[in-house]
Design an enzyme around this catalytic site. Structure first.
Site, PDB file in Angstrom:
ATOM      1  N   GLY A  11      29.100 -48.882  41.576  1.00  0.00           N
ATOM      2  CA  GLY A  11      28.578 -47.808  42.445  1.00  0.00           C
ATOM      3  C   GLY A  11      27.515 -47.039  41.859  1.00  0.00           C
ATOM      4  O   GLY A  11      27.611 -46.844  40.345  1.00  0.00           O
ATOM      5  N   ARG A  15      26.769 -38.476  44.004  1.00  0.00           N
ATOM      6  CA  ARG A  15      27.367 -37.011  44.103  1.00  0.00           C
ATOM      7  C   ARG A  15      27.785 -36.466  42.700  1.00  0.00           C
ATOM      8  O   ARG A  15      27.995 -35.216  42.553  1.00  0.00           O
ATOM      9  CB  ARG A  15      28.448 -36.908  44.979  1.00  0.00           C
ATOM     10  CG  ARG A  15      27.817 -36.969  46.570  1.00  0.00           C
ATOM     11  CD  ARG A  15      29.352 -37.323  47.309  1.00  0.00           C
ATOM     12  NE  ARG A  15      29.832 -38.754  47.332  1.00  0.00           N
ATOM     13  CZ  ARG A  15      30.883 -39.037  47.934  1.00  0.00           C
ATOM     14  NH1 ARG A  15      31.758 -38.155  48.472  1.00  0.00           N
ATOM     15  NH2 ARG A  15      31.321 -40.231  48.000  1.00  0.00           N
ATOM     16  N   ASP A 106      36.384 -45.912  39.801  1.00  0.00           N
ATOM     17  CA  ASP A 106      36.225 -44.421  39.824  1.00  0.00           C
ATOM     18  C   ASP A 106      37.764 -43.892  40.252  1.00  0.00           C
ATOM     19  O   ASP A 106      37.581 -42.822  40.841  1.00  0.00           O
ATOM     20  CB  ASP A 106      35.163 -44.178  40.815  1.00  0.00           C
ATOM     21  CG  ASP A 106      35.540 -44.528  42.306  1.00  0.00           C
ATOM     22  OD1 ASP A 106      36.531 -45.270  42.564  1.00  0.00           O
ATOM     23  OD2 ASP A 106      34.930 -44.101  43.331  1.00  0.00           O
ATOM     24  N   LYS A 355      36.711 -31.035   2.535  1.00  0.00           N
ATOM     25  CA  LYS A 355      36.285 -32.443   2.570  1.00  0.00           C
ATOM     26  C   LYS A 355      36.635 -33.426   1.726  1.00  0.00           C
ATOM     27  O   LYS A 355      36.304 -33.230   0.458  1.00  0.00           O
ATOM     28  CB  LYS A 355      34.762 -32.650   2.913  1.00  0.00           C
ATOM     29  CG  LYS A 355      34.261 -33.849   3.608  1.00  0.00           C
ATOM     30  CD  LYS A 355      32.791 -34.259   2.976  1.00  0.00           C
ATOM     31  CE  LYS A 355      33.041 -34.705   1.535  1.00  0.00           C
ATOM     32  NZ  LYS A 355      31.528 -35.032   0.972  1.00  0.00           N
ATOM     33  N   ASN A 390      29.036 -30.025  -4.616  1.00  0.00           N
ATOM     34  CA  ASN A 390      29.387 -31.541  -4.885  1.00  0.00           C
ATOM     35  C   ASN A 390      27.959 -32.231  -4.553  1.00  0.00           C
ATOM     36  O   ASN A 390      28.058 -33.554  -4.998  1.00  0.00           O
ATOM     37  CB  ASN A 390      30.260 -32.022  -3.822  1.00  0.00           C
ATOM     38  CG  ASN A 390      30.099 -31.498  -2.334  1.00  0.00           C
ATOM     39  OD1 ASN A 390      29.326 -30.743  -2.195  1.00  0.00           O
ATOM     40  ND2 ASN A 390      30.534 -32.502  -1.504  1.00  0.00           N
ATOM     41  N   TYR A 391      27.010 -31.663  -4.152  1.00  0.00           N
ATOM     42  CA  TYR A 391      25.731 -32.432  -3.767  1.00  0.00           C
ATOM     43  C   TYR A 391      24.503 -32.014  -4.661  1.00  0.00           C
ATOM     44  O   TYR A 391      24.177 -30.669  -4.674  1.00  0.00           O
ATOM     45  CB  TYR A 391      25.625 -32.180  -2.292  1.00  0.00           C
ATOM     46  CG  TYR A 391      24.519 -32.907  -1.650  1.00  0.00           C
ATOM     47  CD1 TYR A 391      24.381 -34.366  -1.849  1.00  0.00           C
ATOM     48  CD2 TYR A 391      23.406 -32.289  -0.786  1.00  0.00           C
ATOM     49  CE1 TYR A 391      23.563 -34.949  -0.977  1.00  0.00           C
ATOM     50  CE2 TYR A 391      22.494 -33.253  -0.292  1.00  0.00           C
ATOM     51  CZ  TYR A 391      22.535 -34.478  -0.246  1.00  0.00           C
ATOM     52  OH  TYR A 391      21.464 -35.017   0.272  1.00  0.00           O
ATOM     53  N   SER A 409      37.507 -15.636  -8.374  1.00  0.00           N
ATOM     54  CA  SER A 409      36.785 -15.539  -7.072  1.00  0.00           C
ATOM     55  C   SER A 409      35.306 -15.888  -7.621  1.00  0.00           C
ATOM     56  O   SER A 409      35.018 -15.500  -8.704  1.00  0.00           O
ATOM     57  CB  SER A 409      37.076 -14.151  -6.810  1.00  0.00           C
ATOM     58  OG  SER A 409      38.339 -13.913  -6.038  1.00  0.00           O
ATOM     59  N   ALA A 427      36.228 -14.571 -12.986  1.00  0.00           N
ATOM     60  CA  ALA A 427      35.382 -14.451 -11.553  1.00  0.00           C
ATOM     61  C   ALA A 427      33.965 -14.493 -11.875  1.00  0.00           C
ATOM     62  O   ALA A 427      33.438 -14.026 -12.902  1.00  0.00           O
ATOM     63  CB  ALA A 427      35.900 -12.955 -11.074  1.00  0.00           C
ATOM     64  N   ARG A 444      29.027 -14.557 -17.454  1.00  0.00           N
ATOM     65  CA  ARG A 444      28.705 -13.368 -17.100  1.00  0.00           C
ATOM     66  C   ARG A 444      27.903 -12.347 -17.833  1.00  0.00           C
ATOM     67  O   ARG A 444      28.017 -12.303 -18.995  1.00  0.00           O
ATOM     68  CB  ARG A 444      30.235 -12.453 -16.786  1.00  0.00           C
ATOM     69  CG  ARG A 444      30.274 -11.911 -15.507  1.00  0.00           C
ATOM     70  CD  ARG A 444      31.634 -11.093 -15.753  1.00  0.00           C
ATOM     71  NE  ARG A 444      32.874 -11.811 -15.023  1.00  0.00           N
ATOM     72  CZ  ARG A 444      33.890 -11.524 -15.157  1.00  0.00           C
ATOM     73  NH1 ARG A 444      34.422 -10.469 -15.736  1.00  0.00           N
ATOM     74  NH2 ARG A 444      34.906 -12.212 -14.532  1.00  0.00           N
TER      75      ARG A 444
END
Ligand code: UD1
Ligand code: CA
Length: 461
Positions: A11, A15, A106, A355, A390-391, A409, A427, A444
């Site tokens: 079908g 609709r 359906d 990831k 990482n890339y 940090s 940091a 730093r």
């Protein structure tokens, strides 16, 4: 009994107002067609024949995707001339001595128990055809079951062909029928299209059999909510809710606490232990496994995860293909992309993205970090704003952080790089080469302090 199942999926679904064929629209993340094929497979049929038509290649491809462990073929109904014409297209694929069950693609929630009972009933009576019917307070739109005074079925009349008297009949045709293939072969060619819609109605089999002195039986189902056909987006949404409510009730029965069964979505399968709590608006997909005492906060999206005992996932976290060991805590607002393992008591806090990361026991990454392609030991502290670079624009590289490292940090770890056991990274450091065990690394620039400093002032023109 050799069972062969015909699934009507040709079908157009006007609709739905959609470019996608109707039967490919989804309920709980899977096409309606795939739901019906799964139900058909559960009956262990000799074969399944899917009748395609409108956008037949797409529908056939989806059917083949669901064809594991069953013999499934597709055949094409060239023009959509009605349900009898659709079944006719499948006839060459069927075997003379089989019993044929006709299902509609359906009708995604078609209940397996009803189908089993229908087939048993056909087996046990002398009827040449068994219908699955329902009694409805509002039968509008459905084919009506016409019975004689003694209760024997005389025929089915479609809504558009009903007399005012027939419109009052509350017993309707679900559309699902079971019959021996030989009966189908005998009567299908005799169906004409002399009706209001000029269509070949499969339902006309009933009248033809009765006219020949044959017998048609009916099984009346109480499961109307699951036998409803989907013709519009509204009905699709209703089917979704019916399905989700059924799953939520099953989980509640099994002892999972759901904050609100009407705000719970499972688009796959969920295994669980005892005393799990799931707050509102969570979506599970793929195959997820929860241990005992798992707490999942509001709005979490979880796909293909294994979540062990006593894990707490705080609100609005998104987790894919990850394994969380006992007592891990995640979120709020954490994102775990595929391929992570978090060992016992590890913690990932807000705005942390992982990831292919392995976090050792008790390791903590509390805030605003990206840890990708990373092997991180136990007892490590990852400071806010830590990034594994990482890339390099072409390839992905690994970051290794051994046990008991302190990462201050705003650290960048330019992979490939290794930080040895017990090292401290101050940091704001950019780490580009191996940090020896127990060393301090710090990159730093020295701060310059000027006392009584005058800011520049705006000059008058
Ligand atoms: C059909 C039944 C009706 C029943 C109702 C239950 C007939 C004539 N009527 O009506 O008695 O109460 O289902 O939902 O059978 N299809 C094809 N090829 C076609 C026409 C339809 O494959 O040429 C497929 C559709 O894709 C759908 C199914 O058959 O999966 C039912 O067709 P539809 O047009 O929706 O039938 P209804 O008018 O709902
Ligand atoms: Ca329909």
């Amino acid at each position: 009994m050799k069972l062969e199942i015909v699934i009507l999926a040709a079908g157009l679904g006007k609709r739905m107002h959609s470019a996608l064929p109707k039967v490919l629209h989804q309920v709980a993340g899977h096409s309606m067609l795939s739901h019906v094929i799964a139900t058909a497979k559960a009956l262990n049929p000799h074969k399944i024949v899917v009748v395609t038509g409108h956008q037949g290649e797409l529908v056939a491809a989806e059917a083949q995707r669901c064809a594991a462990e069953v013999s499934l073929s597709c055949c094409r109904q060239v023009e959509q001339k009605g349900t009898a014409d659709a079944v006719k297209a499948a006839l060459p694929e069927l075997t003379d001595d089989s019993v044929v069950l006709v299902l509609y693609a359906d009708t995604p929630l078609t209940p397996l128990d009803d189908l089993k009972q229908l087939l048993d009933a056909l087996d046990q009576t002398s009827a040449q055809l068994m219908l699955l019917t329902c009694l409805l307070a509002d039968p509008t739109g459905y084919g009506r079951i016409v019975r004689a005074a003694d209760g024997r079925i005389q025929g089915i009349v479609e809504q558009k062909d009903c007399s005012p008297e027939q419109l009052k009949i509350s017993e309707i045709n679900s559309g699902i029928i079971a019959l021996p293939c030989r009966v189908l072969q005998q009567y299908l060619p005799r169906i004409d299209c002399n009706n209001a819609q000029h269509e070949y109605y499969l339902t006309d089999l009933t009248g033809l059999i009765v006219k020949d002195g044959g017998q048609v039986g009916a099984l009346t189902s109480n499961n109307f909510a699951y036998l409803r056909g989907v013709n519009s987006k509204l009905q699709l949404a209703e089917a979704e809710r019916t399905y989700q409510r059924q799953q939520a009730e099953r989980l509640l029965t099994e002892g999972v606490t759901l904050a609100d069964p009407d705000r719970f979505d499972l688009r796959g399968s969920l295994e669980h232990g005892n005393d799990c709590y799931i707050d509102i608006n969570c979506v599970f997909s793929g195959h997820c496994v929860l241990g005992n005492n798992v707490v999942i906060g509001a709005g979490c999206i979880i796909r293909d995860c294994v979540i062990d005992d006593n894990v707490v996932i705080s609100p609005y976290s998104v987790l894919e293909q990850s394994h969380l060991k006992p007592e891990v805590t995640v979120g709020p607002f954490a994102r775990l992309r595929p391929g992570n393992t978090l060992e016992e008591k590890a913690h990932v806090g807000n705005f942390v993205e992982l990831k292919k990361a392995h976090l050792g026991a008790g390791t903590k990454a509390g805030h605003l970090s990206y840890l990708g392609d990373s092997e991180i030991g136990a007892g490590v502290n990852i400071g806010a704003g830590t990034i594994t670079c990482n890339y390099d624009g072409a390839n992905k590289h690994q970051t290794v952080i051994e046990d008991d490292v302190f990462v201050g940090s705003d650290t960048q770890l330019v992979a490939p790089v290794t930080v040895r056991r017990g090292a401290t990274i101050a940091a704001g450091t950019t780490v580009t080469k191996e940090v020896p065990a127990d060393a301090l690394v710090l990159t730093r620039t020295r701060a310059l302090y000027k006392t009584h400093y005058q800011r520049p002032r705006k000059q008058k023109k």
